[in-house]
Design an enzyme around this catalytic site. Structure first.
Site, PDB file in Angstrom:
ATOM      1  N   SER A  14       0.813  -1.221   0.000  1.00 37.49           N
ATOM      2  CA  SER A  14       0.000   0.000   0.000  1.00 37.49           C
ATOM      3  C   SER A  14       0.848   1.273   0.000  1.00 37.49           C
ATOM      4  O   SER A  14       1.769   1.431   0.795  1.00 37.49           O
ATOM      5  CB  SER A  14      -0.920   0.038   1.220  1.00 37.49           C
ATOM      6  N   LYS A  65     -12.774  -4.163  -0.855  1.00 42.42           N
ATOM      7  CA  LYS A  65     -13.512  -3.097  -1.547  1.00 42.42           C
ATOM      8  C   LYS A  65     -14.985  -3.455  -1.784  1.00 42.42           C
ATOM      9  O   LYS A  65     -15.846  -2.583  -1.749  1.00 42.42           O
ATOM     10  CB  LYS A  65     -12.846  -2.761  -2.881  1.00 42.42           C
ATOM     11  N   ASN A  86     -13.875   2.402  -1.715  1.00 43.87           N
ATOM     12  CA  ASN A  86     -12.435   2.491  -1.399  1.00 43.87           C
ATOM     13  C   ASN A  86     -12.170   3.471  -0.257  1.00 43.87           C
ATOM     14  O   ASN A  86     -11.062   3.514   0.278  1.00 43.87           O
ATOM     15  CB  ASN A  86     -11.611   2.863  -2.635  1.00 43.87           C
ATOM     16  N   ASP A 102     -12.192   6.284  -6.879  1.00 43.69           N
ATOM     17  CA  ASP A 102     -11.322   5.845  -7.984  1.00 43.69           C
ATOM     18  C   ASP A 102     -11.706   6.488  -9.321  1.00 43.69           C
ATOM     19  O   ASP A 102     -10.836   6.826 -10.123  1.00 43.69           O
ATOM     20  CB  ASP A 102     -11.376   4.317  -8.137  1.00 43.69           C
ATOM     21  N   ALA A 129     -11.122  -5.872 -17.675  1.00 43.08           N
ATOM     22  CA  ALA A 129     -12.475  -5.883 -17.109  1.00 43.08           C
ATOM     23  C   ALA A 129     -12.465  -6.221 -15.616  1.00 43.08           C
ATOM     24  O   ALA A 129     -13.374  -6.865 -15.106  1.00 43.08           O
ATOM     25  CB  ALA A 129     -13.351  -6.863 -17.884  1.00 43.08           C
ATOM     26  N   GLY A 130     -11.433  -5.782 -14.900  1.00 45.59           N
ATOM     27  CA  GLY A 130     -11.364  -5.998 -13.454  1.00 45.59           C
ATOM     28  C   GLY A 130     -11.979  -4.824 -12.700  1.00 45.59           C
ATOM     29  O   GLY A 130     -12.747  -4.026 -13.250  1.00 45.59           O
ATOM     30  N   GLY A 131     -11.622  -4.700 -11.419  1.00 45.76           N
ATOM     31  CA  GLY A 131     -12.174  -3.634 -10.582  1.00 45.76           C
ATOM     32  C   GLY A 131     -11.831  -2.244 -11.079  1.00 45.76           C
ATOM     33  O   GLY A 131     -12.666  -1.332 -11.037  1.00 45.76           O
TER      34      GLY A 131
HETATM   35  P1  ATR Z   1      -8.016  -5.066 -11.016  1.00 43.73           P
HETATM   36  O1  ATR Z   1      -9.205  -5.394 -10.157  1.00 43.73           O
HETATM   37  O2  ATR Z   1      -6.887  -4.437 -10.272  1.00 43.73           O
HETATM   38  O3  ATR Z   1      -8.401  -4.275 -12.230  1.00 43.73           O
HETATM   39  P2  ATR Z   1      -7.963  -7.846 -11.951  1.00 43.73           P
HETATM   40  O4  ATR Z   1      -9.353  -8.065 -11.565  1.00 43.73           O
HETATM   41  O5  ATR Z   1      -6.960  -8.849 -11.565  1.00 43.73           O
HETATM   42  O6  ATR Z   1      -7.364  -6.453 -11.480  1.00 43.73           O
HETATM   43  O7  ATR Z   1      -7.957  -7.654 -13.538  1.00 43.73           O
HETATM   44  C1  ATR Z   1      -6.840  -7.790 -14.271  1.00 43.73           C
HETATM   45  C2  ATR Z   1      -7.179  -7.563 -15.758  1.00 43.73           C
HETATM   46  O8  ATR Z   1      -5.978  -7.823 -16.485  1.00 43.73           O
HETATM   47  C3  ATR Z   1      -8.247  -8.512 -16.282  1.00 43.73           C
HETATM   48  O9  ATR Z   1      -9.022  -7.819 -17.225  1.00 43.73           O
HETATM   49  C4  ATR Z   1      -7.407  -9.609 -16.939  1.00 43.73           C
HETATM   50  O10 ATR Z   1      -8.037 -10.314 -17.986  1.00 43.73           O
HETATM   51  P3  ATR Z   1      -8.885 -11.655 -17.679  1.00 43.73           P
HETATM   52  O11 ATR Z   1     -10.222 -11.181 -17.211  1.00 43.73           O
HETATM   53  O12 ATR Z   1      -8.965 -12.336 -18.996  1.00 43.73           O
HETATM   54  O13 ATR Z   1      -8.133 -12.422 -16.650  1.00 43.73           O
HETATM   55  C5  ATR Z   1      -6.266  -8.789 -17.502  1.00 43.73           C
HETATM   56  N1  ATR Z   1      -5.097  -9.623 -17.788  1.00 43.73           N
HETATM   57  C6  ATR Z   1      -4.239 -10.169 -16.891  1.00 43.73           C
HETATM   58  N2  ATR Z   1      -3.275 -10.875 -17.524  1.00 43.73           N
HETATM   59  C7  ATR Z   1      -3.542 -10.792 -18.863  1.00 43.73           C
HETATM   60  C8  ATR Z   1      -2.917 -11.297 -20.055  1.00 43.73           C
HETATM   61  N3  ATR Z   1      -1.792 -12.053 -20.004  1.00 43.73           N
HETATM   62  N4  ATR Z   1      -3.476 -10.989 -21.244  1.00 43.73           N
HETATM   63  C9  ATR Z   1      -4.586 -10.244 -21.318  1.00 43.73           C
HETATM   64  N5  ATR Z   1      -5.234  -9.722 -20.228  1.00 43.73           N
HETATM   65  C10 ATR Z   1      -4.708  -9.986 -19.024  1.00 43.73           C
END
Ligand code: ATR
Length: 273
Positions: A14, A65, A86, A102, A129-131
């Site tokens: 952090s 979160k 957050n 955020d 498509a993550g957080g």
């Molecule tokens: P956060 O919440 O911090 O955004 P996360 O939920 O771990 O992190 O999301 C990581 C993102 O990076 C996801 O969109 C992931 O794609 P997947 O949903 O297919 O897992 C993407 N990502 C991680 N490694 C990848 C790779 N080698 N190629 C393409 N996308 C990747």
């Protein structure tokens, strides 16, 4: 004495303590900001304890979160849309106000780098498509970006976000072919971060005026941003999103709106190195 902290598990990475301690010192405010590791199964007891101990509030990070949402007495519009909190403000009666800063952090960072940036001038394309993508899609909707595209390696996750935020999905394999018509490209994946492979994306078809924004900040200049710079595109690094999301929290706890300045950026980057 103003007390605040960040809760998460594990908490080794952090940067929030460095940010808030810098502002306490810069504005001459007596305050503390600690990193408090909290076991996920004792989340409720821990946040009740913070309220009892007179904390002004706290930040929530991984893995809290989303799980903290049911413990908040109120939730702001951004937190509701994003589905995550957050920042928590504890009011005088010990009630928890859940917020999400955020999305504003994302937008303020771009606006500080490019004052007068025109959000409505064209299409935005979000990778991942993550957080973080959820917060950014909310920000782009709030800014009334006229067309928003999303692509993710796992298309199902992109579909879910597309439905929630009313944006369009681009198949991951087609991500380069849409670059011609893009005004803003945002990487929200972890690719390009130290220790991870770079994002596999050629920018040769990218519109020359498109702004390229990478939310990764270690390293500051990711391979994606280096490519964009070499082509003459405007770029935005990720460190400012981290700093700008912290500013509204500090303001809510202390009443002072802090400035995101270059000294703070240097301190946090050194802490990340
Ligand atoms: P956060 O919440 O911090 O955004 P996360 O939920 O771990 O992190 O999301 C990581 C993102 O990076 C996801 O969109 C992931 O794609 P997947 O949903 O297919 O897992 C993407 N990502 C991680 N490694 C990848 C790779 N080698 N190629 C393409 N996308 C990747």
């Amino acid at each position: 004495m103003i007390k605040a902290c960040v809760i998460g598990y594990p908490l080794g990475y952090s940067r929030s303590p460095a940010i808030h301690r810098y502002w306490f010192s810069r504005y001459g405010i007596e305050g503390t900001y600690d990193a408090v590791p909290v076991a996920p199964e004792s989340l409720k007891e821990n946040i009740l304890r913070l309220a009892e101990q007179g904390y002004a509030g706290f930040n929530a990070t991984i893995p809290f979160k989303e799980t903290i949402v049911p413990f908040c007495h109120t939730i702001d519009d951004a937190a509701r849309a994003i589905g995550a909190v957050n920042t928590v403000v504890i009011d005088k009666s010990g009630k928890l106000q859940g917020r999400n800063t955020d999305a504003t952090g994302f937008a303020l960072n771009l606006q500080q780098k490019y004052p007068g940036y025109e959000w409505q001038a064209g299409t935005a394309f979000v990778l991942g498509a993550g957080g973080a993508a959820r917060a950014i899609l909310h920000a782009l909707k709030e800014k009334k970006v006229p067309r928003i595209l999303i692509a993710n390696r796992t298309e199902e996750k992109a579909q879910q976000l597309a439905q929630h935020f009313e944006v369009e999905v681009v198949p991951w394999k087609d991500r380069e072919s849409v670059l011609k018509g893009i005004h803003l490209l945002v990487n929200t994946t972890a690719l390009g971060m130290t220790g991870k492979p770079p994002l596999d994306l050629s920018l040769v078809h990218l519109n020359k005026s498109a702004t390229v924004y990478d939310i990764v900040y270690a390293p500051l200049m990711t391979p994606l941003l280096q490519n964009a710079l070499a082509q003459g595109n405007p770029v935005v690094t990720g460190i400012g999103m981290l700093l700008h999301q912290a500013a509204p929290a500090f303001e809510a706890w202390t009443g002072v709106r802090p400035e995101v300045d270059s000294t703070l950026e240097r301190i946090v980057l050194e802490a990340a190195a």
